[in-house]
Structures are given as C-alpha cells and as structure tokens.
Design a protein around this motif. Structure first.
Motif, PDB file in Angstrom:
ATOM      1  N   ASP A 297      -1.066   2.661  -2.947  1.00 49.54           N
ATOM      2  CA  ASP A 297       0.231   2.413  -3.626  1.00 49.54           C
ATOM      3  C   ASP A 297       0.320   0.834  -3.280  1.00 49.54           C
ATOM      4  O   ASP A 297       0.618   0.221  -2.163  1.00 49.54           O
ATOM      5  CB  ASP A 297       1.149   3.202  -2.970  1.00 49.54           C
ATOM      6  CG  ASP A 297       2.609   2.930  -3.707  1.00 49.54           C
ATOM      7  OD1 ASP A 297       2.631   1.849  -4.270  1.00 49.54           O
ATOM      8  OD2 ASP A 297       3.644   3.596  -3.465  1.00 49.54           O
ATOM      9  N   GLN A 298       0.444  -0.050  -4.309  1.00 52.25           N
ATOM     10  CA  GLN A 298       0.806  -1.433  -4.193  1.00 52.25           C
ATOM     11  C   GLN A 298       1.926  -1.766  -3.453  1.00 52.25           C
ATOM     12  O   GLN A 298       2.151  -3.058  -2.938  1.00 52.25           O
ATOM     13  CB  GLN A 298       0.514  -2.074  -5.456  1.00 52.25           C
ATOM     14  CG  GLN A 298      -1.049  -1.957  -5.768  1.00 52.25           C
ATOM     15  CD  GLN A 298      -2.139  -2.370  -4.783  1.00 52.25           C
ATOM     16  OE1 GLN A 298      -2.153  -3.836  -4.494  1.00 52.25           O
ATOM     17  NE2 GLN A 298      -3.050  -1.878  -4.459  1.00 52.25           N
TER      18      GLN A 298
ATOM     19  N   HIS B 269       0.551   3.997   4.459  1.00 51.94           N
ATOM     20  CA  HIS B 269       0.494   4.292   3.099  1.00 51.94           C
ATOM     21  C   HIS B 269      -0.242   5.663   2.670  1.00 51.94           C
ATOM     22  O   HIS B 269      -0.096   5.756   1.321  1.00 51.94           O
ATOM     23  CB  HIS B 269      -0.670   3.221   2.357  1.00 51.94           C
ATOM     24  CG  HIS B 269      -1.726   2.970   3.569  1.00 51.94           C
ATOM     25  ND1 HIS B 269      -2.829   4.137   3.939  1.00 51.94           N
ATOM     26  CD2 HIS B 269      -2.195   1.835   4.465  1.00 51.94           C
ATOM     27  CE1 HIS B 269      -3.619   3.795   4.800  1.00 51.94           C
ATOM     28  NE2 HIS B 269      -3.223   2.513   4.979  1.00 51.94           N
TER      29      HIS B 269
END
Length: 419
Positions: free
Chosen positions: A261-262, A388
């Motif tokens: 997930d950026q 993350h």
C-alpha cells in the motif's frame, strides 16, 4: 540462465553472488529462495547483516554498486554523535545514544581507528545563547548527561582561534574511520556465512502467493536502459525476511513493490551537502566546532579527520526529489562540488573562526542525505517500518545522520524486534 549459474556458482567465495536454493523457473525467469535478504551494503545494511548472521540467520546482502559503502555511508562527516539534537523518545535520539555506546566499544575491541575529540556547540550572537540552554535540556531528556555549558571566555581558552559568547561542550562526541568500520562489519558478516552480491540491483518486487518476491538484475543491465522503460528481472528471489536498507533508493524501491500500500511509502527529499577543506596543514582547532542547527542540517561545522585534515561542512542544497528510480538504484546523483560555493562558506565560518583567510578553502567532496522532510518542515525521525501488513518486509526510510553512529543500534533493534 547465465546470471543464475554465475551467482550460484560464485556463492562459494561469498562476495561473488547469491547463495540460495533453486525453486525452478516461472515465465522464463529463475526463482530462488533465501532466508534473509538485506538490500544495500552501506554501514546500516552491513550492521544489520552482521546482526542477522550472529542470530543464526543465513543473510544475503544485495548491492548495486561494485563495492560496499559507496553512497551516504562514505560521504559524511564521520562524526560519532552524542544524541543532543533529536526529539526525546524519537528513534534518532534513542538509537544514537545507544549506538554511540556500542560504536565506541566495537571500535576499541576491533582496533577500528577512532578518536573521542569532543565538540563545542557555539553561540556567536546574543540571540543564540538561549538556544544552548534548550539544547542542554533536550540532551538531558535523551540521556546525554555529560554536557557542560560554559562562557565564551572558557571555550576560547580551550580553543584560542574560536570566537563565541557561550558554548556547550560535548565530551563524548568523536570521529571514526567509517571505511575501516564498514570493512570490519563486512568481515564479521562474511565470517559468519553472509553472502555479499555486488553489481546486483533490486529493481522492484511483488507480494505474491508465495510471499515476497524480489526482482533482481545485474547492474550493468541498467546502465544504458532507457529512462521510464520496463526493466525485465533476470532473477526472482523469495526471501523470508527482507530489510530494505537501500539508503538513497529505499523510498524509490518501496514505490516499486507491487502489493505494498503506497500510503505507507513517504515522499523522498534529498539534500546535497558540500564540504570544503582547509588548505593549511596545521589544524586551528583540537575539538569539533559546531554552530547552532539550521534548516535541513546541523550547520556548517568544523570536523577533523584522523589524519588531522580540517574540513568545513556540510551546507544544505535541496534537490528536486524527482530522481528517476533507476538513476537512484545506480547512485547517479550529482556529487560535484561547485568551487564558487565557498563564497557562502566564508561568512558563515567566520562567525566562529574570524581568522579564516581568503583563499584557504578548497573544494572537498559532497554527500546526499535521504530525508523525509523538506525545506522549512519539522525534521523527520528514522522510520523502521513494518505496519504495512506484509509479513517479513522491513523498510528503513530516512536513515540520514545520525545513521553512522546509530548503525549497530539499528541492527540490534531489528534483530530484537523481528527475530
């Protein structure tokens, strides 16, 4: 495939390639497993690999350059910091204080050249004296209890060439031969079975059904690659644990991890810092001399290397931060030092060293700092990231100063937390 045979075949000598077990082919690209992979053979990456090996893990270090420590690790002031400036309870504060203790002990035991010179942080104007009191309080909160606040007359008695109104003496600050330190870490890691694969670039990754996948190719394959075009990996590596310790390219690499997930990947900021050396042979100072911190750094200061060479720096020159990922992987940053920048150095340095003569500064070298905050923003902390949701992936973002001082403590933190 030629790359697979070359890497696997060279594993016996450790430094040539990857010692991993074959998993077969997928889409024509070899796939191999590994226990623990560290991306980046800077001082932090080497310290982490050593710590992993000491904990019994089979570590592989993948480095795009032809040798270790060619980036930020070899382009800095080589100062052992005390832990004065950083916000209390931050990672920078705790890991610097712990790392300083570990680093002095390691250097003494391994014969790594270092020297506990001490440093003076100086106030040259009336408006600055109160900031020394603030630094003193901050340092005490960080567990740095050996600072001494003194009048300018006391400091100038210690350093006759110095001019200041007040000063803070930090007796535990020192200098270290960073190359020798990294060489020792490398030897430790290799003696414990760690494999170092140079000229090997990690160009991205993927979170697949088998877990983490690293896409790897030889660095020479990237040299003439058109900017923005697709790079086909020559090897897919499947590690159980991945430490992204890629320094300047840690954020660009994470941006190429598909499935990550950026929102967890910060925007990078890069600040170039230039150093100028003093042409006269005899050092005017016996301590390191620091002005008060500035935006983006801790000021153009005096450092003395182990050969007695005096240098001033670094200054702060913000870069645009839009470097193309492959250029980051290959460390294609501009490290040139514009000789005309000395015109900025003279007035800054003369605030505390008024006898600096015209023409006595010569261009030295420069370094790039991987920052997570930009101009005018509050300085960011180290990020050691695992929130993350991807098991086995640890990103190290923003490992700038005091990264050298903190390196052994960062490694200790990772091993204690993730093993």
């Amino acid at each position: 495939m030629l790359l697979l045979r070359r890497l696997a075949g060279a594993s016996h000598g450790h430094r040539g390639g990857l010692a991993v077990a074959a998993r077969g082919l997928a889409s024509g690209v070899p796939r191999e497993t590994a226990d623990a992979v560290v991306v980046g053979a800077g001082v932090v990456g080497l310290a982490v690999a050593r710590a992993l090996a000491m904990a019994g893990r089979e570590a592989v270090v993948v480095e795009a350059a032809p040798s270790f420590g060619t980036g930020t690790s070899s382009r800095n002031s080589e100062v052992i910091h005390a832990g004065i400036y950083y916000p209390p309870r931050s990672l920078k504060a705790s890991l610097c204080v712990r790392g300083k203790e570990m680093l002095y002990k390691y250097c003494a035991e391994r014969g790594v050249a270092h020297k506990q010179l001490g440093k003076l942080i100086v106030a040259t104007g009336a408006a600055e004296t109160g900031k020394l009191d603030m630094l003193l309080r901050n340092a005490k909160e960080n567990g740095v209890n050996d600072l001494q606040l003194m009048e300018g007359s006391q400091a100038m008695e210690m350093e006759p060439e110095l001019r200041c109104l007040k000063a803070l003496l930090s007796p535990s600050t020192g200098i270290v031969d960073s190359h020798s330190f990294m060489l020792s870490l490398l030897a430790d890691a290799e003696n414990l079975g760690t494999t170092i694969s140079y000229n090997t670039a990690v160009i991205g990754g993927h979170v697949g059904y088998e877990g983490l996948e690293l896409h790897i190719c030889e660095s020479k394959e990237l040299q003439d690659h058109p900017v923005g075009s697709h790079v086909t990996p020559q090897l897919v590596l499947l590690p159980k644990l991945l430490i992204n310790s890629a320094g300047l390219s840690a954020v660009p690499l994470a941006k190429r991890f598909h499935g990550l997930d950026q929102a967890f990947v910060p925007n990078p900021h890069y600040a170039r810092g230039c150093y100028f050396t003093l042409s006269q042979t005899k050092s005017p100072f016996s301590h390191l001399i620091y002005p008060l911190p500035e935006d983006g750094g801790i000021g153009v200061h005096v450092t003395i290397d182990l050969n007695g060479l005096v240098r001033f720096g670094p200054d702060v020159e913000w870069l645009d931060g839009g470097e193309e990922p492959v250029s980051c992987f290959l460390n294609r940053f501009d490290y040139s030092v514009n000789p005309t920048r000395c015109s900025v150095f003279y007035p800054v340095v003369r605030k505390y060293f008024p006898n600096l003569k015209d023409g006595s500064l010569e261009p030295g070298y420069s370094g790039i700092r991987p920052k997570l905050s930009g101009p005018g923003q509050t300085p960011s902390d180290f990020v050691i990231q695992d929130i993350h949701g991807i098991p086995g992936l640890v990103n190290l973002f923003g490992i700038e100063s005091p990264g050298l001082t903190s390196s052994l403590a960062i490694a200790e933190h990772i091993v204690s937390r993730y093993l």
